[in-house]
Scaffold this active site. Sequence first.
Site, short mmCIF file in Angstrom:
data_model
loop_
_atom_site.label_atom_id
_atom_site.label_comp_id
_atom_site.label_asym_id
_atom_site.label_seq_id
_atom_site.Cartn_x
_atom_site.Cartn_y
_atom_site.Cartn_z
N HIS A 103 -4.88 3.62 -1.12
CA HIS A 103 -4.48 3.76 0.27
C HIS A 103 -4.88 5.16 0.75
O HIS A 103 -5.27 6.01 -0.05
CB HIS A 103 -2.97 3.54 0.44
CG HIS A 103 -2.13 4.48 -0.36
ND1 HIS A 103 -1.48 4.13 -1.51
CD2 HIS A 103 -1.86 5.80 -0.18
CE1 HIS A 103 -0.85 5.16 -2.01
NE2 HIS A 103 -1.07 6.19 -1.23
C1 T46 Z 1 0.45 8.62 -2.74
C2 T46 Z 1 0.39 8.48 -4.19
C3 T46 Z 1 -0.11 9.74 -4.86
C4 T46 Z 1 9.43 5.07 -1.24
O1 T46 Z 1 10.39 4.34 -0.96
N1 T46 Z 1 9.50 6.40 -0.97
C5 T46 Z 1 8.49 7.26 -1.28
O2 T46 Z 1 8.61 8.48 -1.03
C6 T46 Z 1 7.29 6.72 -1.88
C7 T46 Z 1 6.14 7.64 -2.23
C8 T46 Z 1 7.24 5.38 -2.12
N2 T46 Z 1 8.29 4.57 -1.81
C9 T46 Z 1 8.22 3.15 -2.14
C10 T46 Z 1 7.13 2.35 -1.45
C11 T46 Z 1 6.83 1.26 -2.48
O3 T46 Z 1 7.75 0.20 -2.31
O4 T46 Z 1 7.95 3.05 -3.55
C12 T46 Z 1 7.10 1.94 -3.82
C13 T46 Z 1 5.83 2.37 -4.54
O5 T46 Z 1 5.01 3.11 -3.61
P1 T46 Z 1 3.41 3.02 -3.62
O6 T46 Z 1 2.99 1.65 -3.96
O7 T46 Z 1 2.93 3.58 -2.33
O8 T46 Z 1 3.06 3.99 -4.84
P2 T46 Z 1 1.67 4.62 -5.29
O9 T46 Z 1 1.90 5.20 -6.63
O10 T46 Z 1 0.56 3.65 -5.13
O11 T46 Z 1 1.39 5.81 -4.24
C14 T46 Z 1 2.24 6.93 -4.20
C15 T46 Z 1 2.59 7.30 -2.77
O12 T46 Z 1 3.15 6.18 -2.09
C16 T46 Z 1 1.39 7.77 -1.99
O13 T46 Z 1 1.84 8.43 -0.81
O14 T46 Z 1 -0.37 9.30 -2.13
O15 T46 Z 1 1.59 8.06 -4.82
#
Ligand code: T46
Length: 134
Positions: free
Chosen positions: A49
Amino acid sequence: MEPFLIDLKEKRDERGALVAIEGGDTVPFQIARVYYLYDTSPERDRGFHAHRELEQVLVCVHGSCEIVVDDGRFRRSFDLARPDCGLYIGPNIWREMLRFSQGAVLLVMASMHYTESDYIRSYNDFLAEVRARG
Ligand code: T46
């Protein structure tokens, strides 16, 4: 701004090492949120993303991982494997987090609170937004 590495200036003595990170100084924004990824696995890639406004600094505080960044024209890869090295990623950069070593821990400092409306989760939408911006 293109992603770049930040030397986090370890303080080491006979007891071990310490890294201190200050918003607006060590990292080029005020820190509004900190989160960390753990229980990671080499088979499970993350990211895929971009963010419209968010600035972040990523530090692999344990183990290693590869971060691929893409500005819509060029892709570049960073290997993060040191707790005293941060990777700055600004807005409008697609990121993929790959090859987590078993048990790696990735610490992330972010400039904004979490809001899903800041995410671009489709690569085609990302390219369209980057190209529309010129
Ligand atoms: C990024 C990379 C480096 C939350 O509720 N609060 C938060 O602060 C974050 C970061 C995520 N979430 C929730 C959203 C999803 O339901 O946690 C779940 C996993 O998030 P995501 O699929 O976006 O995780 P990554 O590891 O793909 O990405 C994360 C960050 O979201 C993103 O901003 O740059 O780490």
